[in-house]
Write a protein that holds these residues in place. Structure first.
Motif, PDB file in Angstrom:
ATOM      1  N   ALA A   1      -4.407  -5.507   1.016  1.00 43.55           N
ATOM      2  CA  ALA A   1      -3.646  -4.926  -0.094  1.00 43.55           C
ATOM      3  C   ALA A   1      -3.805  -5.679  -1.411  1.00 43.55           C
ATOM      4  O   ALA A   1      -2.831  -6.015  -2.086  1.00 43.55           O
TER       5      ALA A   1
ATOM      6  N   VAL B   1      -1.305   1.933   0.989  1.00 38.54           N
ATOM      7  CA  VAL B   1      -1.624   0.544   0.656  1.00 38.54           C
ATOM      8  C   VAL B   1      -1.516   0.426  -0.863  1.00 38.54           C
ATOM      9  O   VAL B   1      -2.162   1.190  -1.596  1.00 38.54           O
TER      10      VAL B   1
ATOM     11  N   HIS C   1      -0.503  -2.322  -4.495  1.00 39.08           N
ATOM     12  CA  HIS C   1      -0.392  -3.681  -5.038  1.00 39.08           C
ATOM     13  C   HIS C   1       0.458  -3.606  -6.298  1.00 39.08           C
ATOM     14  O   HIS C   1      -0.043  -3.403  -7.403  1.00 39.08           O
TER      15      HIS C   1
END
Length: 413
Positions: A46, A173, A175
């Motif tokens: 990630a 996923v 960030h």
């Protein structure tokens, strides 16, 4: 379906002047050994794969080794770029890598990249959505929506524009700086440019069986157990020694509607990181009676300043056990010095737009920037933070920046 979740590898990172490459190579071999033994169905990474957007050759070679060995095991890898990565560089040759079941999303697109696992465990389809580090101006351009101003708006609207079938199992996923009702996750200590910047609420990921997050360096759920940061694989700051263990997060997906099984699998580091605090005599006693070897120490002496004799004795004592002192400081120094250090730390941890806002307020006789002016400052901050993303800038916002700059110049001359 068994999945391993990693994040914030930061290959090529140095801490306290020491390169962590040897430690990262050791960790990589231990992780590969775990994969050979346990054979996960997929590995999620990630973001913040590298520590900087232009990584060293050794860092690139280490990632190449990791991905090559996983490909040899026929385990799919699904990876996104973080804010430390150059998305375009990370995703180089992605079309070729896709054939090896290595899927990399470097830059956010109008249609979020995703990979479908047809029926990995007898419970039906699983789709993994790959959302690299994303910021509002970028999504505003992708969706042609000038109303997008916040990170939460950007991520929420981008996800809502996708054809996600929530009657089936889905994983995302991402960030980002994810919060729960405005409360941030526990930070690890080695993040940069995180505090208060780019918050999105965990409810953005409602409907997903699991949200595999990167950006915060602690392994920590946020909002609900299935929205989770994996944390860094190694301690990159002495503040992170308070965490019980570090390692990949294992997720076992079961049938739709059931909670996934989640646990952290500890991987012991090559060098354990430890903090010691006490008087000189207490520190000496602890070290003289300690049996640990090959460790990294951060030591704070509380009752006197660090003399050459104290420095030499402690370092010699630990060198005999192949340990290193990365930080040796005194809390006995003048309060002014400690305050200055605190001020430096607070500057390092603040967003560029907030520092700019403080400067503006000071230069304008105590009048803070307006809401519109602060939004322009935020955009400038994002331009700096994402300067390697190679994204087109909105010409209208460029005009705002030039106009605002001229205004500041006129008011402060």
């Amino acid at each position: 379906m068994k999945i391993y979740h990693l994040a914030d590898l930061h290959f090529g990172k140095s801490i306290y002047g020491l390169s962590m490459l040897d430690d990262q190579k050791y960790w990589t071999e231990q992780f590969l050994k775990l994969c050979r033994e346990q054979k996960p169905d997929a590995i999620l990474i990630a973001g913040d794969v590298y520590d900087r957007s232009s990584p060293s050759g050794e860092a690139v070679a280490l990632l190449d080794h990791l991905l090559s060995e996983i490909a040899e095991m026929s385990i799919p890898v699904l990876m996104i770029a973080g804010n430390h990565d150059s998305g375009q560089k990370l995703a180089f040759a992605s079309s070729i890598l896709n054939r090896q079941n290595i899927h990399i999303a470097g830059v956010a697109k109008r249609e979020i990249e995703h990979v479908v696992f047809e029926n990995p465990d007898g419970y039906g389809e699983v789709t993994v959505w790959l959302l690299p580090y994303t910021y509002p101006e970028q999504v505003s351009l992708l969706l042609e929506d000038e109303e997008i101003r916040s990170y939460d708006d950007a991520v929420r609207k981008l996800i809502n524009s996708q054809p996600v079938d929530f009657t089936k199992r889905n994983i995302i996923v991402a960030h980002q700086n994810v919060t729960a009702n405005g409360i941030e996750a526990e930070r690890g200590g080695s993040e940069s440019m995180v505090g208060g910047v780019g918050q999105i609420d965990y409810s953005v990921f409602d409907g997903f069986e699991y949200a595999a997050l990167g950006h915060i360096h602690s392994a920590y759920p946020i909002g609900r157990n299935e929205v989770r940061y994996a944390g860094t694989p190694l301690c990159y700051h002495f503040a992170e020694t308070r965490q019980q263990s570090k390692g990949p997060v294992e997720i076992i997906l079961n049938e739709k509607g059931s909670k996934p099984e989640i646990r952290t699998i500890p991987i012991e580091p090559l060098h354990k990181m430890r903090c010691l605090m006490g008087t000189k005599d207490e520190i000496y006693s602890l070290l003289e009676n300690d049996t640990g070897r090959g460790e990294y120490f951060g030591i704070t002496v509380s009752d006197q300043r660090i003399t050459p004799e104290i420095n030499g004795y402690i370092k010699e004592l630990l060198a005999a056990r192949e340990s290193l002192v990365l930080e040796l400081i005194s809390s006995y120094t003048a309060f002014a010095n400690r305050a200055a250090a605190a001020d430096r730390q607070s500057v390092e941890n603040r967003a560029l737009e907030d520092l700019f806002s403080d400067l503006y307020t000071e230069q304008s006789g105590g009048t803070p920037p307006s809401k519109d002016e602060y939004e322009v400052m935020q955009y400038v901050g994002e331009m700096v933070r994402n300067q390697d993303a190679h994204q087109p800038y909105n010409p209208a916002c460029i005009d705002q920046i030039l106009s605002f700059t001229a205004k500041i110049k006129g008011e402060t001359e």
